[in-house]
Design an enzyme around this catalytic site. Structure first.
Site, PDB file in Angstrom:
ATOM      1  N   GLU A  69      25.200  30.291  41.980  1.00  0.00           N
ATOM      2  CA  GLU A  69      25.946  30.204  43.240  1.00  0.00           C
ATOM      3  C   GLU A  69      25.213  29.290  44.217  1.00  0.00           C
ATOM      4  OE1 GLU A  69      28.393  30.416  45.070  1.00  0.00           O
ATOM      5  OE2 GLU A  69      29.285  32.403  45.244  1.00  0.00           O
ATOM      6  N   ASP A  70      25.963  28.756  45.154  1.00  0.00           N
ATOM      7  CA  ASP A  70      25.339  27.945  46.197  1.00  0.00           C
ATOM      8  C   ASP A  70      24.624  28.835  47.215  1.00  0.00           C
ATOM      9  OD1 ASP A  70      27.752  28.992  47.172  1.00  0.00           O
ATOM     10  OD2 ASP A  70      28.480  27.102  48.007  1.00  0.00           O
TER      11      ASP A  70
ATOM     12  N   ASP B 163      25.783  35.353  50.716  1.00  0.00           N
ATOM     13  CA  ASP B 163      25.953  35.639  52.142  1.00  0.00           C
ATOM     14  C   ASP B 163      26.231  37.142  52.281  1.00  0.00           C
ATOM     15  OD1 ASP B 163      26.352  34.791  54.869  1.00  0.00           O
ATOM     16  OD2 ASP B 163      28.492  34.770  54.562  1.00  0.00           O
TER      17      ASP B 163
ATOM     18  N   PHE C 227      25.260  28.608  59.759  1.00  0.00           N
ATOM     19  CA  PHE C 227      26.206  28.041  58.810  1.00  0.00           C
ATOM     20  C   PHE C 227      25.699  26.684  58.350  1.00  0.00           C
ATOM     21  CE2 PHE C 227      29.963  26.235  56.946  1.00  0.00           C
ATOM     22  CZ  PHE C 227      30.466  27.323  56.256  1.00  0.00           C
ATOM     23  N   VAL C 228      25.448  26.578  57.041  1.00  0.00           N
ATOM     24  CA  VAL C 228      24.837  25.357  56.497  1.00  0.00           C
ATOM     25  C   VAL C 228      25.804  24.612  55.574  1.00  0.00           C
ATOM     26  CG1 VAL C 228      22.456  26.158  56.704  1.00  0.00           C
ATOM     27  CG2 VAL C 228      23.754  26.688  54.628  1.00  0.00           C
TER      28      VAL C 228
ATOM     29  N   ASP D  66      30.108  23.440  51.636  1.00  0.00           N
ATOM     30  CA  ASP D  66      31.110  22.768  52.460  1.00  0.00           C
ATOM     31  C   ASP D  66      31.413  23.524  53.745  1.00  0.00           C
ATOM     32  OD1 ASP D  66      32.543  24.973  51.083  1.00  0.00           O
ATOM     33  OD2 ASP D  66      34.315  24.093  52.023  1.00  0.00           O
TER      34      ASP D  66
ATOM     35  N   ARG E  22      30.028  18.318  51.311  1.00  0.00           N
ATOM     36  CA  ARG E  22      29.389  18.706  50.041  1.00  0.00           C
ATOM     37  C   ARG E  22      28.474  17.609  49.509  1.00  0.00           C
ATOM     38  NH1 ARG E  22      32.118  23.345  48.133  1.00  0.00           N
ATOM     39  NH2 ARG E  22      34.362  23.382  48.485  1.00  0.00           N
TER      40      ARG E  22
HETATM   41  P1  IMP Z   1      29.767  35.963  50.251  1.00  0.00           P
HETATM   42  O1  IMP Z   1      30.845  36.546  49.405  1.00  0.00           O
HETATM   43  O2  IMP Z   1      29.882  36.367  51.683  1.00  0.00           O
HETATM   44  O3  IMP Z   1      28.374  36.188  49.697  1.00  0.00           O
HETATM   45  O4  IMP Z   1      30.076  34.416  50.358  1.00  0.00           O
HETATM   46  C1  IMP Z   1      29.692  33.510  49.444  1.00  0.00           C
HETATM   47  C2  IMP Z   1      30.470  32.227  49.660  1.00  0.00           C
HETATM   48  O5  IMP Z   1      30.743  31.983  51.055  1.00  0.00           O
HETATM   49  C3  IMP Z   1      29.636  31.058  49.199  1.00  0.00           C
HETATM   50  O6  IMP Z   1      29.832  30.780  47.835  1.00  0.00           O
HETATM   51  C4  IMP Z   1      30.109  29.957  50.101  1.00  0.00           C
HETATM   52  O7  IMP Z   1      31.244  29.338  49.534  1.00  0.00           O
HETATM   53  C5  IMP Z   1      30.539  30.636  51.388  1.00  0.00           C
HETATM   54  N1  IMP Z   1      29.462  30.539  52.423  1.00  0.00           N
HETATM   55  C6  IMP Z   1      28.745  31.548  52.951  1.00  0.00           C
HETATM   56  N2  IMP Z   1      27.868  31.097  53.862  1.00  0.00           N
HETATM   57  C7  IMP Z   1      28.020  29.754  53.887  1.00  0.00           C
HETATM   58  C8  IMP Z   1      27.369  28.696  54.633  1.00  0.00           C
HETATM   59  O8  IMP Z   1      26.446  28.889  55.451  1.00  0.00           O
HETATM   60  N3  IMP Z   1      27.824  27.448  54.377  1.00  0.00           N
HETATM   61  C9  IMP Z   1      28.809  27.158  53.480  1.00  0.00           C
HETATM   62  N4  IMP Z   1      29.441  28.113  52.767  1.00  0.00           N
HETATM   63  C10 IMP Z   1      29.044  29.391  52.970  1.00  0.00           C
HETATM   64 MG    MG Z   2      32.531  27.614  49.589  1.00  0.00          MG
END
Ligand code: IMP
Ligand code: MG
Length: 182
Positions: free
Chosen positions: A99-100, A103, A152-153, A159, A165
């Site tokens: 994963e990128d 969060d 937010f990065v 993206d 990206r």
């Molecule tokens: P989670 O389900 O809240 O853990 O969200 C994961 C997804 O939210 C990531 O795969 C990203 O696509 C998006 N995301 C969360 N934080 C960021 C950020 O700071 N920048 C860009 N995308 C984010």
């Molecule tokens: Mg995303």
């Protein structure tokens, strides 16, 4: 896209390259003699994954899934929809989900539960970035590139509204970019 869209560079290209090489070396050690599949979560993981697999020295297959957490804003909604599933069976394989960013953890928590039902030998998570302050579910990544603050990065695959990206570094997005869109 303007230079002023990025408030500051959080992780440089050089720091990314060094960390990804280190993660690849560790993964190569841990998966020796195993049947490894790297599962990229589209689209954010693509840049990280393409660098990571080239620093992995054990046999590795790759596949992708696309999921969306409904809504296009900067916060995740918690509801996950599968847009593209795997092309193959994973029973008996060691799956490493890439994963990128982790969060709230909702996306990966949902995804790993779903994959577990398919009887893989193991499931682990490798994430480039981790924002532990925002976690809403109990999920811990096995490999983490960088632990970052709650900002937010974008860049290196990440993206905002499908843009940024292609930046070679990870930068903090100026709040003015998303505030002007609301
Ligand atoms: P989670 O389900 O809240 O853990 O969200 C994961 C997804 O939210 C990531 O795969 C990203 O696509 C998006 N995301 C969360 N934080 C960021 C950020 O700071 N920048 C860009 N995308 C984010
Ligand atoms: Mg995303």
């Amino acid at each position: 896209m303007k230079d002023s869209d990025i408030k500051s560079v959080l992780i440089t290209e050089e720091q990314l390259a060094a960390k990804v090489a280190e993660m690849g070396a560790q993964i190569s050690k841990d998966y020796q003699g195993r049947k490894l599949i790297i599962l990229g979560v589209l689209k954010g993981s693509v840049v990280f994954m393409s660098d990571l697999i080239r620093s992995i020295t054990v046999p590795v297959e790759m596949d992708f899934m696309a999921v969306s957490s409904y809504g296009a804003g900067v916060k995740t909604s918690g509801v996950v929809k599968i847009l593209k599933d795997l092309d193959r069976l994973i029973a008996g394989y060691d799956v490493l989900v890439v994963e990128d960013i982790l969060d709230s953890g909702m996306t990966l928590s949902y995804l790993t539960e779903l994959l577990r039902e398919r009887d893989p030998a193991s499931i682990r998570i490798a994430t480039l970035l981790d924002k532990p302050d925002r976690r809403k579910v109990d999920i811990k990544p096995d490999y983490v590139g960088f632990t970052i603050p709650d900002e937010f990065v974008v860049g290196y695959g990440l993206d905002y509204a499908e843009l940024y990206r292609n930046l070679p570094y990870v930068g903090i997005l100026s709040p003015s970019v998303y505030e002007s869109n609301q």
